[in-house]
Design a protein around this motif. Sequence first.
Motif, short mmCIF file in Angstrom:
data_model
loop_
_atom_site.label_atom_id
_atom_site.label_comp_id
_atom_site.label_asym_id
_atom_site.label_seq_id
_atom_site.Cartn_x
_atom_site.Cartn_y
_atom_site.Cartn_z
N SER A 24 0.77 -1.09 -0.04
CA SER A 24 0.13 0.15 0.03
C SER A 24 0.75 1.16 0.03
CB SER A 24 -0.86 0.00 1.36
OG SER A 24 -1.88 -1.20 1.17
N LEU A 25 2.14 1.11 0.36
CA LEU A 25 3.02 2.31 0.67
C LEU A 25 3.88 2.47 -0.66
CD1 LEU A 25 4.03 2.08 4.33
CD2 LEU A 25 2.64 4.14 3.20
N GLN A 26 3.77 1.29 -1.46
CA GLN A 26 4.54 1.24 -2.82
C GLN A 26 5.94 1.15 -2.57
OE1 GLN A 26 2.81 4.84 -4.87
NE2 GLN A 26 1.39 3.55 -5.98
N LEU A 27 6.23 0.42 -1.65
CA LEU A 27 7.85 0.34 -1.19
C LEU A 27 8.42 -0.43 -2.29
CD1 LEU A 27 6.97 1.39 1.43
CD2 LEU A 27 8.21 -0.20 2.49
N PRO A 28 9.72 -0.33 -2.77
CA PRO A 28 10.42 -1.18 -3.45
C PRO A 28 10.27 -2.50 -2.77
CG PRO A 28 11.53 1.02 -2.92
CD PRO A 28 10.50 0.81 -2.26
N LEU A 29 10.58 -3.36 -3.68
CA LEU A 29 10.70 -4.96 -2.99
C LEU A 29 11.64 -5.15 -2.06
CD1 LEU A 29 9.46 -7.18 -6.18
CD2 LEU A 29 8.03 -5.84 -4.78
N ARG A 30 12.76 -4.73 -2.43
CA ARG A 30 14.03 -4.85 -1.39
C ARG A 30 13.70 -4.27 -0.08
NH1 ARG A 30 19.21 -5.70 -2.27
NH2 ARG A 30 18.88 -5.24 -4.48
N ASP A 31 12.98 -3.13 -0.13
CA ASP A 31 12.67 -2.40 1.31
C ASP A 31 11.37 -3.16 1.93
OD1 ASP A 31 14.39 -0.14 1.52
OD2 ASP A 31 13.60 -0.02 -0.46
N ARG A 32 10.56 -3.96 1.15
CA ARG A 32 9.62 -4.79 1.46
C ARG A 32 10.08 -5.91 2.36
NH1 ARG A 32 4.62 -4.82 -3.33
NH2 ARG A 32 5.04 -2.80 -3.94
N ASN A 33 10.98 -6.59 1.68
CA ASN A 33 11.62 -7.77 2.31
C ASN A 33 12.39 -7.46 3.64
OD1 ASN A 33 11.08 -9.91 0.50
ND2 ASN A 33 13.09 -9.55 -0.69
N GLN A 68 12.34 9.01 -3.30
CA GLN A 68 11.35 7.74 -3.35
C GLN A 68 11.78 6.43 -2.95
OE1 GLN A 68 7.69 7.73 -4.23
NE2 GLN A 68 7.94 9.81 -3.75
N ASN A 69 13.06 6.19 -3.48
CA ASN A 69 13.73 4.93 -2.91
C ASN A 69 15.22 5.17 -2.53
OD1 ASN A 69 11.42 3.50 -4.14
ND2 ASN A 69 12.07 4.14 -6.06
N PRO A 70 15.22 5.69 -1.20
CA PRO A 70 16.46 5.95 -0.73
C PRO A 70 17.58 4.89 -0.57
CG PRO A 70 14.99 5.79 0.95
CD PRO A 70 14.06 5.66 -0.21
N ALA A 71 18.71 5.42 -0.96
CA ALA A 71 19.94 4.22 -0.99
C ALA A 71 21.11 5.07 -0.82
CB ALA A 71 19.94 3.25 -2.01
N PRO A 72 21.85 4.65 0.17
CA PRO A 72 23.23 5.45 0.40
C PRO A 72 24.06 5.70 -0.91
CG PRO A 72 23.06 3.51 2.28
CD PRO A 72 21.95 3.51 1.05
N GLU A 73 24.01 4.58 -1.93
CA GLU A 73 24.75 4.77 -2.98
C GLU A 73 24.38 5.84 -3.75
OE1 GLU A 73 22.58 0.89 -3.44
OE2 GLU A 73 23.37 1.82 -1.76
#
Length: 263
Positions: free
Chosen positions: A60-69, A178-183
């Motif tokens: 429902s929050l439209q999270l990337p699959l990596r973050d859902r995991n 939308q899809n935060p990541a350190p890199e």
Amino acid sequence: MLISTRPSELSAGLRHWRTRRRVSQLELAVRAGTTQRHVSFIESGRSVPGREMVIRLTESLQLPLRDRNALLLAGGYAPAYDETPYDDVGLGAIRTALTEILEGHRPYPAVVVDRRGDLVLANRAFHVLTAGSSDALLTAPINVPRLLLHPDGLAPRILNFPQWSWHVIDALTREALQNPAPESDALIEELTALVPPRPDLTPDHLGFAVPLRLRSAQGDLRLITTLTRFGTAVDVTVSELRMEAFLPADPSTAAALQRLDPV
């Protein structure tokens, strides 16, 4: 399969993502088919959601699959989405489809990149366009935004470099929000140091619609870009792939691209 239980980490993660997405508890509850009270209890750690509810909330929050995991693991559950290496036999059909799509775009350049912007696949037209860039930038892993904006890459040939470079950086920034990541943050910081100050707005400013004006051996090119994602992927690797195609903005550019890469 239940692995461990860490509701506080899950609660904080869900609250963080809901706030980042600017969604109220009530709106999230409606999307996920539950009650605001239940969402409130989950975020405060007073209630531990089941695996299905975690999946519904993250979807429902439209999270990337990596973050859902990651949130499933935080709640003590096994990941729901596989992460298959790109060169694995299981993704053979995906690789074939992408290759055919990119080949079908010729003579127009097109690439497939991963979540870091690293090149996964490119058609010959893209390689023709980037020929002459430094070997360091063309050695795997090839980061496409870096190749485009680096002074040893395409930057010296971009006629509207100040405008277009910030168009690229702004797009990366929106994606990182939308899809935060350190890199992603590191890449944005690196590229920002390579480009001139953001240009002042002019009467002909077109907002996000900034064509790429590029000098080539067949004349100056005016290119627009399209971005395509897998909308229904259930594998982390596939979900993070995106295809970017460079299309001609005028007939002379179309003709020049045909000369650069005869099909």
